[in-house]
Design a protein around this motif. Sequence first.
Motif: not given
Length: 191
Positions: A98-122
């Motif tokens: 799931v890359v930043p352009e995917d609609p699911d990305f923002p909701g998934l990103l909220e599940r994680f701690g703060p980190h720079p350099g995010v490429r995707s969510v698996i």
Amino acid sequence: MGKIYDRIDDRLRTFIEAQPVYFVATAPEQGGHVNVSPKGYPDTFTVLGDTTVAYLDLDGSGVETIAHLRQNGRITIMFCAFSGPPNIVRLYGTGRVVVPEDPDFPGLLERFGPHPGVRSVIVVECDRVADSCGFSVPFMSFEQDRALLDEWAQRKDTQAKRAYRAKNNRESIDGIPGLSPEETDPASVHS
């Protein structure tokens, strides 16, 4: 010794969330190199449901996992107890990138701690959840997370990240496509 589970129950979830390191394994469809990647930062892994998990994919030296998942979807995630009672938990399944352009990305990103350099969510749909004894896994002490990956990502400006990803993340070591050109353009995504 080992047991197969229908789902990730509360006991397994507690064990998984307590581990400071986990390992991700993928392989190409045929031939090529099997890849095993250690992952740190415990706030980069989350259990989304009874058979669904996800982890935050940060900038790295290669793109094996993404390339393999896009080719065939096969993935195994392993957790080992290095302290306390011996245990190994393996999550086998099918992963998607799931890359930043995917609609699911923002909701998934909220599940994680703060980190720079995010490429995707698996995201992984588990079709087998199993544990085994871990009797030969050594005791090891956890001191602290290494902050080096986050620090490295913070030091790079957008142009440097773009150049790094273009050089290292477009294809796997076996030439399997990884991130496309538009996906290697970092938008300074932080979790």
